[in-house]
Design a protein around this motif. Structure first.
Motif, short mmCIF file in Angstrom:
data_model
loop_
_atom_site.label_atom_id
_atom_site.label_comp_id
_atom_site.label_asym_id
_atom_site.label_seq_id
_atom_site.Cartn_x
_atom_site.Cartn_y
_atom_site.Cartn_z
N MET A 46 0.84 -1.20 0.00
CA MET A 46 0.00 0.00 0.00
C MET A 46 0.87 1.26 0.00
N VAL A 47 1.97 1.24 0.75
CA VAL A 47 2.88 2.39 0.76
C VAL A 47 3.51 2.57 -0.63
N ASN A 49 2.31 1.65 -3.53
CA ASN A 49 1.30 2.15 -4.46
C ASN A 49 0.98 3.62 -4.21
N THR A 50 0.95 4.02 -2.96
CA THR A 50 0.70 5.43 -2.63
C THR A 50 1.81 6.30 -3.18
N HIS A 53 1.57 6.49 -6.97
CA HIS A 53 0.52 7.40 -7.44
C HIS A 53 0.98 8.86 -7.34
N LEU A 54 1.54 9.23 -6.20
CA LEU A 54 1.99 10.62 -6.03
C LEU A 54 3.10 10.96 -7.02
N VAL A 97 1.01 12.27 2.97
CA VAL A 97 0.02 11.25 2.67
C VAL A 97 0.31 9.94 3.41
N VAL A 98 1.53 9.45 3.33
CA VAL A 98 1.86 8.19 4.00
C VAL A 98 1.78 8.35 5.53
#
Length: 125
Positions: A46-47, A49-50, A53-54, A97-98
Protein backbone atom coordinates in the motif's frame (compact mmCIF):
# COMPACT_ATOMS: atom_id res chain seq x y z
CA UNK A 1 28.15 18.50 -4.45
CA UNK A 2 29.22 22.04 -3.75
CA UNK A 3 28.28 23.58 -7.09
CA UNK A 4 24.81 24.27 -8.45
CA UNK A 5 23.81 22.41 -11.60
CA UNK A 6 20.43 23.15 -13.22
CA UNK A 7 18.86 24.01 -9.89
CA UNK A 8 20.69 21.39 -7.85
CA UNK A 9 21.04 22.46 -4.23
CA UNK A 10 24.33 22.40 -2.36
CA UNK A 11 24.84 19.95 0.50
CA UNK A 12 24.55 22.55 3.29
CA UNK A 13 21.21 23.75 1.89
CA UNK A 14 19.94 20.18 1.57
CA UNK A 15 20.88 19.35 5.17
CA UNK A 16 19.32 22.58 6.50
CA UNK A 17 16.09 22.05 4.58
CA UNK A 18 15.81 18.43 5.67
CA UNK A 19 16.23 19.45 9.28
CA UNK A 20 13.62 22.21 8.98
CA UNK A 21 11.12 20.64 6.57
CA UNK A 22 11.55 16.86 6.57
CA UNK A 23 13.24 15.75 9.80
CA UNK A 24 12.53 12.04 9.21
CA UNK A 25 14.38 12.18 5.87
CA UNK A 26 18.17 12.03 5.48
CA UNK A 27 20.73 12.93 2.83
CA UNK A 28 23.00 10.07 1.84
CA UNK A 29 24.98 9.17 -1.30
CA UNK A 30 23.44 11.99 -3.34
CA UNK A 31 19.81 11.11 -2.50
CA UNK A 32 17.30 12.29 0.05
CA UNK A 33 15.89 9.16 1.68
CA UNK A 34 13.17 8.01 4.01
CA UNK A 35 12.44 4.51 5.26
CA UNK A 36 8.85 3.76 6.19
CA UNK A 37 8.32 0.82 8.53
CA UNK A 38 5.14 -1.12 7.97
CA UNK A 39 3.23 -3.89 9.71
CA UNK A 40 3.84 -6.40 6.91
CA UNK A 41 3.74 -7.15 3.22
CA UNK A 42 0.19 -5.87 2.57
CA UNK A 43 1.05 -2.53 4.21
CA UNK A 44 4.33 -2.37 2.31
CA UNK A 45 2.48 -2.72 -0.99
CA UNK A 46 0.00 0.00 0.00
CA UNK A 47 2.88 2.39 0.76
CA UNK A 48 4.55 1.55 -2.56
CA UNK A 49 1.30 2.15 -4.46
CA UNK A 50 0.70 5.43 -2.63
CA UNK A 51 4.19 6.67 -3.45
CA UNK A 52 3.76 5.48 -7.02
CA UNK A 53 0.52 7.40 -7.44
CA UNK A 54 1.99 10.62 -6.03
CA UNK A 55 5.15 10.28 -8.14
CA UNK A 56 3.22 9.66 -11.35
CA UNK A 57 0.89 12.59 -10.66
CA UNK A 58 3.93 14.80 -10.03
CA UNK A 59 5.89 13.33 -12.97
CA UNK A 60 8.92 12.99 -10.70
CA UNK A 61 9.84 9.41 -9.94
CA UNK A 62 11.72 8.08 -6.91
CA UNK A 63 13.72 4.92 -6.57
CA UNK A 64 12.14 2.44 -4.17
CA UNK A 65 13.52 -0.51 -2.26
CA UNK A 66 11.19 -2.72 -0.28
CA UNK A 67 11.13 -5.75 1.94
CA UNK A 68 8.45 -7.46 4.01
CA UNK A 69 7.96 -4.66 6.55
CA UNK A 70 9.64 -1.53 5.13
CA UNK A 71 9.91 0.71 2.09
CA UNK A 72 12.81 3.04 1.37
CA UNK A 73 12.06 6.03 -0.84
CA UNK A 74 15.02 7.75 -2.55
CA UNK A 75 14.70 11.02 -4.44
CA UNK A 76 17.17 12.80 -6.70
CA UNK A 77 16.64 14.83 -9.84
CA UNK A 78 18.51 12.94 -12.54
CA UNK A 79 18.34 15.82 -15.03
CA UNK A 80 19.89 18.21 -12.51
CA UNK A 81 22.28 15.52 -11.22
CA UNK A 82 21.36 16.44 -7.66
CA UNK A 83 18.66 17.39 -5.21
CA UNK A 84 16.25 20.14 -6.30
CA UNK A 85 13.08 21.80 -5.10
CA UNK A 86 11.15 19.07 -6.96
CA UNK A 87 12.63 16.45 -4.65
CA UNK A 88 11.63 18.40 -1.56
CA UNK A 89 8.13 19.02 -2.89
CA UNK A 90 7.50 15.35 -3.68
CA UNK A 91 9.08 14.21 -0.40
CA UNK A 92 6.78 16.56 1.52
CA UNK A 93 3.70 15.24 -0.29
CA UNK A 94 4.77 11.62 0.31
CA UNK A 95 5.37 12.39 3.98
CA UNK A 96 1.97 14.10 4.27
CA UNK A 97 0.02 11.25 2.67
CA UNK A 98 1.86 8.19 4.00
CA UNK A 99 2.14 9.74 7.46
CA UNK A 100 -1.51 10.82 7.63
CA UNK A 101 -3.16 9.71 10.87
CA UNK A 102 -6.87 10.57 10.68
CA UNK A 103 -7.48 9.48 14.27
CA UNK A 104 -5.03 12.10 15.53
CA UNK A 105 -7.04 14.90 13.86
CA UNK A 106 -10.10 14.48 16.05
CA UNK A 107 -12.55 14.36 13.13
CA UNK A 108 -15.05 11.70 12.11
CA UNK A 109 -12.38 9.40 10.64
CA UNK A 110 -11.04 7.12 13.37
CA UNK A 111 -7.85 5.99 11.72
CA UNK A 112 -6.35 2.51 11.67
CA UNK A 113 -7.24 0.45 14.75
CA UNK A 114 -4.47 -0.39 17.19
CA UNK A 115 -5.37 -4.08 16.82
CA UNK A 116 -2.32 -5.76 15.20
CA UNK A 117 -4.59 -7.54 12.70
CA UNK A 118 -5.28 -4.17 11.08
CA UNK A 119 -1.87 -2.53 11.53
CA UNK A 120 -0.59 -0.36 8.71
CA UNK A 121 2.35 2.08 8.83
CA UNK A 122 4.41 2.23 12.00
CA UNK A 123 4.12 5.96 12.61
CA UNK A 124 7.14 7.65 14.16
CA UNK A 125 5.16 10.59 15.52
Amino acid sequence: MSERREGALDEATIEARLKAELPAWRYEDGWIRRTYKTAGWKSTLMVINTVGHLAEAAWHHPDLTASYAWVEVRLMNHAAKGITDKDFALAAKIEEVVGWQPGAEGGPLEGTPTDPRFAYVKYDR
